[in-house]
Design an enzyme around this catalytic site. Structure first.
Site, PDB file in Angstrom:
ATOM      1  N   SER A   1      -1.748  -0.695   1.572  1.00  0.00           N
ATOM      2  CA  SER A   1      -2.523   0.023   2.589  1.00  0.00           C
ATOM      3  C   SER A   1      -1.634   0.588   3.691  1.00  0.00           C
ATOM      4  O   SER A   1      -2.048   1.473   4.434  1.00  0.00           O
ATOM      5  CB  SER A   1      -3.548  -0.939   3.197  1.00  0.00           C
ATOM      6  OG  SER A   1      -2.877  -2.092   3.673  1.00  0.00           O
ATOM      7  N   LYS A   2      -0.428   0.053   3.825  1.00  0.00           N
ATOM      8  CA  LYS A   2       0.446   0.479   4.924  1.00  0.00           C
ATOM      9  C   LYS A   2       0.940   1.914   4.766  1.00  0.00           C
ATOM     10  O   LYS A   2       1.406   2.508   5.724  1.00  0.00           O
ATOM     11  CB  LYS A   2       1.619  -0.488   5.064  1.00  0.00           C
ATOM     12  CG  LYS A   2       1.190  -1.875   5.511  1.00  0.00           C
ATOM     13  CD  LYS A   2       0.531  -1.858   6.879  1.00  0.00           C
ATOM     14  CE  LYS A   2       0.068  -3.238   7.296  1.00  0.00           C
ATOM     15  NZ  LYS A   2      -0.557  -3.252   8.624  1.00  0.00           N
TER      16      LYS A   2
END
Ligand code: PMP
Length: 344
Positions: free
Chosen positions: A47-48
């Protein structure tokens, strides 16, 4: 939005638009429908990617960054990898100040992605000039045209998820989501996603997942920082020993705590039941789901979404190593480890 049948200009075009996948077995004894937002489908496998790309592009829009400039952060984890990936494509220098506790594998991975890695001593206080926080701050002040991502204290971390993860889940569930469960580290994922979803439907229940040994749950309940809550734990990326401003506590209804041991076993169970090879915190968020299910919190027709933040490959020497599990005392014996493999 591009679909996968076309040619992409570069890997950054693949950030976001991750799939929502039904969980068919692991929670099947509970009423309701359960889905996972599988963030390992991002090109940097977590998700980063979303926050790295968003924060860097916002800095570009403001004219703060131009090619050849430097991006600085203090992590050896997923965020470091994502920033390194974005920097390669966009032509920035990526400088990561990391703790000497970081595994050689992680440091090699970041170097492979072109990052300059400063390894700083782990056992010094945060305000020591040798700490990775202070080294990052110093480099930021010394390097002209540098941007310090500072994910725990950057509002843009929330905005990235408000603008992407939230709308994607709303669309994928056709507005029928009733519960969102997500791990809280910086808090950016849960806060941004929840803010968007609650604007669409304020009745959606938002449940954060915290670690035993972290101050976040207690702070949510009391708005007081209780040092007594802090002790070492093993899950990385979940919970904290400080209060991040990238967490919007007002959009989160409650926090659930999970243990290192339960989360590890649940991560392994996800692989065995759903065929999904996911990270340790995906085990944690599913563990929270199972705990709430046992309390009878879900009813027929509920649509519960959990966020799986990253891929299992990053945890081969930890959760997916029987040896590591045994060393932590998570198996009574190596034989039990073997038995576990057959049992599921
Ligand atoms: N899981 C993993 C593996 C992470 O690296 C992080 C980020 N620290 C999280 C969950 C939590 O996401 P957030 O920082 O957006 O709260």
């Amino acid at each position: 939005m591009k679909n996968r049948n076309q040619v992409f200009d570069n890997v950054l075009d693949l950030v976001g638009n991750t799939p929502l996948v039904k969980l068919n077995k692991i929670a099947s004894k509970f009423k309701g429908n359960f889905y996972a937002k599988v963030e390992s489908f991002n090109p940097g496998h977590s998700s980063k990617d979303r926050i790295a790309l968003y924060i860097i592009e916002e800095a570009e829009k403001k004219g703060i960054l131009s090619p050849g400039d430097t991006i600085i952060e203090t992590t050896s984890g997923n965020t470091g990898f994502s920033i390194a990936m974005v920097s390669i494509i966009k032509g920035y220098d990526c400088v990561l100040a990391v703790s000497s506790k970081s595994s050689p594998d992680k440091i090699d991975m970041l170097k492979t992605m072109g990052a300059k890695v400063y390894v700083c001593p782990a056992h010094v206080s945060a305000d020591d000039p040798r700490s990775y926080y202070e080294v990052a701050k110093r480099l930021h002040s010394e390097i002209k045209g540098s941007v310090y991502i500072n994910q725990y204290f950057n509002q843009l971390n929330i905005d990235a998820h408000y603008k992407s993860t939230g709308p994607e889940i709303w669309e994928q569930t056709e507005g029928k989501i009733t519960h969102l469960l997500a791990c809280s580290g910086t808090g950016g994922t849960i806060s941004g996603t929840a803010k968007y979803l609650k604007e669409q439907n304020p009745d959606i229940q938002v449940i954060g997942v915290d670690a035993f040994g972290s101050v976040i749950k207690k702070y949510h309940e009391t708005r007081e920082f209780d040092e007594k809550e802090i002790y070492p734990y093993r899950i990385e990326g979940l919970g904290k020993n400080l209060i991040p401003t990238a967490t919007d506590f007002d959009v989160i209804d409650e926090f659930v705590k999970v243990t290192d041991e339960d989360s590890a076993h649940t991560a392994r169970l996800i692989a065995k039941t759903e065929g999904m090879f996911v990270g340790y915190t995906s085990g944690a968020v599913t563990q929270a789901l199972l705990q709430l299910g046992e309390e009878g919190r879900f009813k027929k027709g509920d649509n519960v979404v959990v966020i799986f933040p990253d891929h299992g490959a990053r945890y081969m020497s930890k959760v997916y190593s029987d040896k590591w599990m045994n060393e932590q005392g998570f198996f009574d014996s190596v034989n039990e480890a073997a038995a576990q493999n057959i049992q599921y």
